[in-house]
Write an enzyme that holds these catalytic residues in place. Structure first.
Site, PDB file in Angstrom:
ATOM      1  N   GLY A 132     -11.364  -0.371  12.619  1.00 20.38           N
ATOM      2  CA  GLY A 132     -10.977   0.096  13.960  1.00 20.38           C
ATOM      3  C   GLY A 132     -12.107   0.231  14.968  1.00 20.38           C
ATOM      4  O   GLY A 132     -12.081  -0.393  16.030  1.00 20.38           O
TER       5      GLY A 132
ATOM      6  N   ARG B 286      -2.334  -2.184  -3.658  1.00 21.48           N
ATOM      7  CA  ARG B 286      -3.640  -1.592  -3.396  1.00 21.48           C
ATOM      8  C   ARG B 286      -3.763  -0.315  -4.230  1.00 21.48           C
ATOM      9  O   ARG B 286      -2.890   0.556  -4.173  1.00 21.48           O
ATOM     10  CB  ARG B 286      -3.757  -1.229  -1.922  1.00 21.48           C
ATOM     11  CG  ARG B 286      -5.056  -0.546  -1.650  1.00 21.48           C
ATOM     12  CD  ARG B 286      -5.106   0.085  -0.304  1.00 21.48           C
ATOM     13  NE  ARG B 286      -6.393   0.753  -0.170  1.00 21.48           N
ATOM     14  CZ  ARG B 286      -6.624   1.757   0.645  1.00 21.48           C
ATOM     15  NH1 ARG B 286      -5.677   2.210   1.423  1.00 21.48           N
ATOM     16  NH2 ARG B 286      -7.819   2.293   0.701  1.00 21.48           N
TER      17      ARG B 286
ATOM     18  N   LYS C 259       3.694   0.710   2.793  1.00 22.31           N
ATOM     19  CA  LYS C 259       3.358  -0.288   3.804  1.00 22.31           C
ATOM     20  C   LYS C 259       3.394  -1.654   3.134  1.00 22.31           C
ATOM     21  O   LYS C 259       2.922  -1.778   1.993  1.00 22.31           O
ATOM     22  CB  LYS C 259       1.908  -0.018   4.246  1.00 22.31           C
ATOM     23  CG  LYS C 259       1.643  -0.129   5.716  1.00 22.31           C
ATOM     24  CD  LYS C 259       0.271   0.436   5.997  1.00 22.31           C
ATOM     25  CE  LYS C 259      -0.586  -0.597   6.661  1.00 22.31           C
ATOM     26  NZ  LYS C 259      -1.933  -0.126   6.925  1.00 22.31           N
TER      27      LYS C 259
ATOM     28  N   ASN D 145     -13.508  -2.853  17.533  1.00 19.51           N
ATOM     29  CA  ASN D 145     -13.044  -2.614  18.905  1.00 19.51           C
ATOM     30  C   ASN D 145     -13.981  -1.875  19.842  1.00 19.51           C
ATOM     31  O   ASN D 145     -13.837  -1.979  21.055  1.00 19.51           O
ATOM     32  CB  ASN D 145     -11.732  -1.817  18.864  1.00 19.51           C
ATOM     33  CG  ASN D 145     -10.625  -2.597  18.214  1.00 19.51           C
ATOM     34  OD1 ASN D 145     -10.241  -3.645  18.701  1.00 19.51           O
ATOM     35  ND2 ASN D 145     -10.123  -2.109  17.095  1.00 19.51           N
TER      36      ASN D 145
ATOM     37  N   ASP E 248     -10.724  10.502  17.320  1.00 21.73           N
ATOM     38  CA  ASP E 248     -10.512   9.116  17.739  1.00 21.73           C
ATOM     39  C   ASP E 248     -11.635   8.660  18.671  1.00 21.73           C
ATOM     40  O   ASP E 248     -11.894   9.287  19.702  1.00 21.73           O
ATOM     41  CB  ASP E 248      -9.154   8.989  18.444  1.00 21.73           C
ATOM     42  CG  ASP E 248      -8.768   7.533  18.612  1.00 21.73           C
ATOM     43  OD1 ASP E 248      -9.509   6.779  19.286  1.00 21.73           O
ATOM     44  OD2 ASP E 248      -7.731   7.144  18.062  1.00 21.73           O
TER      45      ASP E 248
ATOM     46  N   GLU F  25      -7.515  -6.411   4.535  1.00 25.00           N
ATOM     47  CA  GLU F  25      -7.384  -5.981   3.146  1.00 25.00           C
ATOM     48  C   GLU F  25      -6.079  -6.489   2.531  1.00 25.00           C
ATOM     49  O   GLU F  25      -6.027  -6.822   1.352  1.00 25.00           O
ATOM     50  CB  GLU F  25      -7.445  -4.447   3.067  1.00 25.00           C
ATOM     51  CG  GLU F  25      -8.853  -3.929   3.330  1.00 25.00           C
ATOM     52  CD  GLU F  25      -8.905  -2.460   3.709  1.00 25.00           C
ATOM     53  OE1 GLU F  25      -8.510  -2.134   4.847  1.00 25.00           O
ATOM     54  OE2 GLU F  25      -9.333  -1.657   2.876  1.00 25.00           O
TER      55      GLU F  25
ATOM     56  N   HIS G   7     -17.943  -1.092   7.598  1.00 29.01           N
ATOM     57  CA  HIS G   7     -16.504  -0.849   7.773  1.00 29.01           C
ATOM     58  C   HIS G   7     -16.386   0.520   8.449  1.00 29.01           C
ATOM     59  O   HIS G   7     -16.538   1.555   7.809  1.00 29.01           O
ATOM     60  CB  HIS G   7     -15.802  -0.852   6.406  1.00 29.01           C
ATOM     61  CG  HIS G   7     -14.343  -0.544   6.468  1.00 29.01           C
ATOM     62  ND1 HIS G   7     -13.362  -1.458   6.148  1.00 29.01           N
ATOM     63  CD2 HIS G   7     -13.671   0.582   6.826  1.00 29.01           C
ATOM     64  CE1 HIS G   7     -12.178  -0.918   6.316  1.00 29.01           C
ATOM     65  NE2 HIS G   7     -12.341   0.333   6.718  1.00 29.01           N
TER      66      HIS G   7
ATOM     67  N   HIS H 264     -13.372   1.222  -0.195  1.00 27.65           N
ATOM     68  CA  HIS H 264     -13.270   0.133   0.788  1.00 27.65           C
ATOM     69  C   HIS H 264     -13.749  -1.202   0.206  1.00 27.65           C
ATOM     70  O   HIS H 264     -14.107  -2.116   0.947  1.00 27.65           O
ATOM     71  CB  HIS H 264     -14.117   0.401   2.061  1.00 27.65           C
ATOM     72  CG  HIS H 264     -13.598   1.495   2.922  1.00 27.65           C
ATOM     73  ND1 HIS H 264     -14.438   2.328   3.619  1.00 27.65           N
ATOM     74  CD2 HIS H 264     -12.351   1.887   3.225  1.00 27.65           C
ATOM     75  CE1 HIS H 264     -13.717   3.200   4.308  1.00 27.65           C
ATOM     76  NE2 HIS H 264     -12.439   2.952   4.088  1.00 27.65           N
TER      77      HIS H 264
ATOM     78  N   ARG I  54     -14.047  13.236   8.378  1.00 32.39           N
ATOM     79  CA  ARG I  54     -14.855  13.582   7.193  1.00 32.39           C
ATOM     80  C   ARG I  54     -16.325  13.722   7.583  1.00 32.39           C
ATOM     81  O   ARG I  54     -16.826  12.974   8.428  1.00 32.39           O
ATOM     82  CB  ARG I  54     -14.753  12.497   6.120  1.00 32.39           C
ATOM     83  CG  ARG I  54     -13.385  12.387   5.498  1.00 32.39           C
ATOM     84  CD  ARG I  54     -13.448  11.455   4.274  1.00 32.39           C
ATOM     85  NE  ARG I  54     -12.125  11.014   3.916  1.00 32.39           N
ATOM     86  CZ  ARG I  54     -11.769   9.732   3.842  1.00 32.39           C
ATOM     87  NH1 ARG I  54     -12.642   8.776   4.079  1.00 32.39           N
ATOM     88  NH2 ARG I  54     -10.538   9.417   3.500  1.00 32.39           N
TER      89      ARG I  54
ATOM     90  N   ASN J 180       0.870  -1.176   0.000  1.00 24.86           N
ATOM     91  CA  ASN J 180       0.000   0.000   0.000  1.00 24.86           C
ATOM     92  C   ASN J 180       0.910   1.230   0.000  1.00 24.86           C
ATOM     93  O   ASN J 180       1.574   1.519   0.992  1.00 24.86           O
ATOM     94  CB  ASN J 180      -0.877  -0.028   1.260  1.00 24.86           C
ATOM     95  CG  ASN J 180      -1.925   1.066   1.257  1.00 24.86           C
ATOM     96  OD1 ASN J 180      -1.890   1.962   0.400  1.00 24.86           O
ATOM     97  ND2 ASN J 180      -2.839   1.000   2.193  1.00 24.86           N
TER      98      ASN J 180
HETATM   99  P1  AMP Z   1      -8.914   2.213  11.173  1.00 26.52           P
HETATM  100  O1  AMP Z   1      -9.027   3.392  10.263  1.00 26.52           O
HETATM  101  O2  AMP Z   1      -9.717   1.046  10.736  1.00 26.52           O
HETATM  102  O3  AMP Z   1      -7.503   1.868  11.533  1.00 26.52           O
HETATM  103  O4  AMP Z   1      -9.590   2.678  12.547  1.00 26.52           O
HETATM  104  C1  AMP Z   1      -8.998   3.667  13.331  1.00 26.52           C
HETATM  105  C2  AMP Z   1      -9.960   4.127  14.373  1.00 26.52           C
HETATM  106  O5  AMP Z   1     -10.434   3.015  15.153  1.00 26.52           O
HETATM  107  C3  AMP Z   1      -9.324   5.049  15.400  1.00 26.52           C
HETATM  108  O6  AMP Z   1      -9.361   6.368  14.981  1.00 26.52           O
HETATM  109  C4  AMP Z   1     -10.187   4.826  16.610  1.00 26.52           C
HETATM  110  O7  AMP Z   1     -11.217   5.789  16.596  1.00 26.52           O
HETATM  111  C5  AMP Z   1     -10.810   3.477  16.413  1.00 26.52           C
HETATM  112  N1  AMP Z   1     -10.382   2.522  17.453  1.00 26.52           N
HETATM  113  C6  AMP Z   1      -9.287   1.756  17.475  1.00 26.52           C
HETATM  114  N2  AMP Z   1      -9.245   1.030  18.612  1.00 26.52           N
HETATM  115  C7  AMP Z   1     -10.352   1.346  19.314  1.00 26.52           C
HETATM  116  C8  AMP Z   1     -10.904   0.942  20.574  1.00 26.52           C
HETATM  117  N3  AMP Z   1     -10.286   0.058  21.339  1.00 26.52           N
HETATM  118  N4  AMP Z   1     -12.061   1.512  20.954  1.00 26.52           N
HETATM  119  C9  AMP Z   1     -12.681   2.411  20.184  1.00 26.52           C
HETATM  120  N5  AMP Z   1     -12.228   2.819  19.007  1.00 26.52           N
HETATM  121  C10 AMP Z   1     -11.089   2.312  18.577  1.00 26.52           C
END
Ligand code: AMP
Length: 394
Positions: free
Chosen positions: A326, A88, A14, A330, A278, A379, A203, A177, A236, A7
């Site tokens: 993410g 990718r 990556k 989680n 986040d 992915e 997603h 995605h 976004r 990627n």
């Molecule tokens: P990704 O773009 O799929 O890597 O997702 C990143 C986002 O996942 C981060 O900005 C977090 O907001 C969220 N994330 C990751 N770990 C956790 C967790 N344990 N609890 C809540 N949100 C999480």
């Protein structure tokens, strides 16, 4: 068989090196700040992590260092062991509905599509060219974020705007995605043991999109002409009334690019909460009772629920809802809140099972009308699988 999944960003690369016999990652890592002062790489292998600052002026430098290190660290014995490289690619327009092997036409198409993905496609091409230079005899494939959504019909992908915009300028929904949503469809095929299911794949990461999948095909998705559309994301906005753009341009004396930047980078959770993009930060701030952050979180959940409901109707029901990426994999409270708001569709989750993380898990109760799953997306593996299939069928 060993395949590298790549990627490439404008200043990063990556990688994941897969042994495809067991579909296991044998090494992975990141080259950062390529062409910028302070460049470095990280390689993870065998439970170890090697991190080093090193001058990397171009992506070709990064690829050379990567291959040298794979041999030095005895991850592979020689470059002969690398059977293929999968890249990718963000945008394949409506020409590419599947992954393909790289040739000169593919590269020139990707360059031509740069106006559709100005930040990503040129960077992706840098990665392809770098590997072509360093490993000229190793077959390469490209795997598109847009490809899986090419099964959408006109009613789904056309916007209600002058038809000329579509015919002459390519204005339509492309969706993104796709590699992740396809991975989820395949994972659910393995779980359910059939292909004729109706699935809503969520997603939800920093970027996010939802996809309505019927019989393994995408029939609609939330991202659109660009990844800015659809659900609310980390930074976004997702869908907004487009008339807001000229209004804010005038109020803030900004040009259209600057306002689009605000919509891409300073909106979503970050914009509404004025606190963080986040979800971990957002959830802990909500525990303190911060009203503005609570509203941002509520809006985030609401947008997800709106689209799940829309796709439930479009699909004529749903066999399963999957949470991935993410936040989806989680965030226990976000999954709970989304499912609570779907109670009128008969969705019920087991709150203990919902505490699960990082593994494929059914979290709905036996009497839930729709099964709800957590499925970690992969992915990189999807890219490696497609690359291997193309190489085998050459
Ligand atoms: P990704 O773009 O799929 O890597 O997702 C990143 C986002 O996942 C981060 O900005 C977090 O907001 C969220 N994330 C990751 N770990 C956790 C967790 N344990 N609890 C809540 N949100 C999480």
């Amino acid at each position: 068989m060993k395949i590298i999944s790549i990627n490439t960003g404008s200043s990063s690369l990556k990688f994941s090196l897969f042994d495809m016999k067991e579909e296991k990652v044998i090494a992975s890592g990141l080259f950062e700040r390529i062409g910028i002062e302070g460049s470095s790489y990280t390689i993870k292998f065998n439970g170890e992590k090697l991190q080093q600052e090193i001058e990397l002026n171009t992506h070709t430098d990064a690829v050379k260092v990567l291959l040298e290190k794979l041999i030095d660290l005895e991850i592979i014995k020689s470059l002969e062991e690398i059977d293929g490289v999968g890249h990718r690619i963000v945008h394949g327009k409506d020409k590419y509905s599947e992954s393909v092997l790289v040739n000169d036409t593919v590269i020139s198409d990707l360059e031509e599509y740069k106006e559709f993905a100005p930040l990503h496609n040129p960077a992706n091409v840098l990665g392809i060219r770098a590997f072509k230079e360093v490993l000229p005899n190793v077959p390469m494939a490209v795997v598109f974020d847009t490809a899986f959504h090419q099964t959408m019909d006109e009613e789904a992908y056309l916007y209600p705007v002058p038809y000329k915009w579509y015919k002459e300028y390519g204005v339509r929904k492309y969706g993104f995605h796709g590699t992740s949503h396809k991975y989820i469809a395949n994972a659910m095929k393995d779980i359910l043991g059939r292909e004729d299911f109706k699935l809503i794949s969520c997603h939800i990461g920093n970027g996010g999109s939802i996809c309505a999948i019927k019989d393994m095909k995408s029939i609609d998705t939330t991202m659109g002409f660009t990844p800015l559309a659809g659900i609310m994301m980390g930074t976004r906005s997702g869908d907004i009334d487009p008339s807001i753009i000229p209004y804010v341009m005038e109020k803030e004396g900004k040009n259209v690019g600057e306002v689009l930047d605000d919509l891409n980078k300073s909106s979503g959770l970050l914009g509404m909460s004025e606190f963080s993009s986040d979800m971990r930060d957002i959830v802990s701030k909500c525990d303190e009772g911060d009203e503005q952050v609570l509203t941002a979180r509520g809006k985030y959940v609401r947008r997800i629920v709106d689209y799940i409901a829309q796709y439930y109707v479009l699909l004529g029901g749903a066999d399963a809802i999957v949470f991935t990426a993410g936040v989806g994999e989680n965030s226990v409270p976000i999954r709970r809140e989304v499912c609570e708001r779907l109670a009128c569709l008969g969705v019920k989750i087991d709150l203990d099972l919902n505490n699960g993380r990082g593994e494929t898990l059914k979290i709905s109760t036996d009497d839930s009308k729709i099964d709800v799953y957590i499925v970690p997306t992969d992915e990189e593996l999807m890219i490696a699988r497609d690359t291997l299939n193309l190489i085998k069928n050459r």
